[in-house]
Design a protein around this motif. Structure first.
Motif, PDB file in Angstrom:
ATOM      1  N   THR A   1       0.800  -0.987  -0.065  1.00 44.50           N
ATOM      2  CA  THR A   1      -0.314   0.053  -0.043  1.00 44.50           C
ATOM      3  C   THR A   1       1.056   1.174  -0.100  1.00 44.50           C
TER       4      THR A   1
ATOM      5  N   GLU B   1      -2.491  10.029  -1.029  1.00 45.11           N
ATOM      6  CA  GLU B   1      -3.376   8.967  -1.644  1.00 45.11           C
ATOM      7  C   GLU B   1      -2.738   7.647  -1.805  1.00 45.11           C
ATOM      8  N   ASP B   2      -3.751   6.755  -1.191  1.00 42.91           N
ATOM      9  CA  ASP B   2      -3.359   5.348  -1.164  1.00 42.91           C
ATOM     10  C   ASP B   2      -3.232   4.602  -2.562  1.00 42.91           C
ATOM     11  N   HIS B   3      -2.397   3.754  -3.095  1.00 39.43           N
ATOM     12  CA  HIS B   3      -2.391   2.899  -3.968  1.00 39.43           C
ATOM     13  C   HIS B   3      -1.989   1.479  -3.793  1.00 39.43           C
TER      14      HIS B   3
ATOM     15  N   ALA C   1      -0.730  -1.871  -4.860  1.00 40.72           N
ATOM     16  CA  ALA C   1       0.080  -2.338  -6.036  1.00 40.72           C
ATOM     17  C   ALA C   1       0.842  -3.925  -5.553  1.00 40.72           C
TER      18      ALA C   1
ATOM     19  N   ARG D   1      -6.969  -3.973  -7.318  1.00 42.46           N
ATOM     20  CA  ARG D   1      -7.922  -3.557  -6.515  1.00 42.46           C
ATOM     21  C   ARG D   1      -8.324  -4.667  -5.670  1.00 42.46           C
TER      22      ARG D   1
ATOM     23  N   THR E   1      -1.059  -1.879 -10.322  1.00 44.18           N
ATOM     24  CA  THR E   1      -1.982  -1.401  -9.472  1.00 44.18           C
ATOM     25  C   THR E   1      -3.043  -2.545  -9.468  1.00 44.18           C
TER      26      THR E   1
END
Length: 216
Positions: free
Chosen positions: A61, A67-69, A71, A94, A92
């Motif tokens: 993370t 801003e969190d991504h 990956a 989800r 990236t």
């Protein structure tokens, strides 16, 4: 697999010189891509990142300017000599999304006596949720004997994980130990007594002829 959170900073300078400068500042260049979005070039803290990517298919993370991504580590570039991490490719993902990853095979157990084994395939390609990726896949050879084979379809997968690799792929081959034939040792006509004196019989005869010539 647990998520690991890292603070990332947007990278604004590029090129080999900028990359070397970043590494001297204990930062690792990386790129975040996927889902059709524009790639994001970032810098990650070297020590924390190196520890995080020790886990295969590490899930990170990334806090990029608040801003969190989420990956997945897809590629690690290391220095050929020092083996330090020099660059990361991050995909990236989800939550709930399924991805395909290569998972390392771990062999455990002992086969029957006088049986040896060979790992023919070191990883298997599987599909699983990005947040529930297996770190390894275990194959047991306990009690197995000569002539047995373990295929990809025989590997027990965790719940929610499906096999992508061809099911007929050979994973472990059990066989008899290979005995190397070194052949018979060559026999020689050398006189052991002559060897002990530091010369062979032919050498002794040569010395005798020279001596006779000198006396004439």
């Amino acid at each position: 697999m647990s998520e690991q959170k890292l603070a990332a900073h947007v990278r604004t300078e590029f090129g080999k010189g900028a990359a070397r400068q970043a590494r001297r500042a204990n930062m690792i260049p990386a790129v975040i891509y996927g889902h059709g979005a524009e790639p994001i070039h970032v810098l990650l803290p070297a020590k924390a990142t190196t520890l995080a990517v020790r886990t295969p298919n590490a899930l990170l993370t990334l806090d990029v300017d608040g801003e969190d991504h989420l990956a997945l580590v897809k590629d690690i570039q290391r220095n050929a000599i020092k083996q330090i991490v020099e660059h990361l490719d991050l995909l990236t993902v989800r939550r709930g999304e399924k991805v395909e990853v290569d998972v390392t095979i771990h062999v455990e157990g002992e086969p029957t006596p006088d049986t040896t084994w060979n790992l023919e395939t070191t990883t298997l390609l599987v599909e699983a949720e990005a947040t529930h990726l297996p770190e390894t896949l275990t194959v047991t050879i306990e009690g197995r004997g000569i002539g047995e084979h373990i295929y990809a379809s025989d590997v027990v997968l965790p719940q929610g994980v499906s096999l992508v690799t061809d099911p007929e792929t050979l994973v472990v081959n059990l066989m008899a130990p290979v005995v190397q034939d070194l052949g018979d040792s060559e026999e020689t006509d050398v006189d052991p007594e002559a060897i002990s004196e530091g010369a062979t019989a032919p050498d002794a005869d040569k010395d005798a002829v020279i001596t006779d010539a000198d006396e004439q």
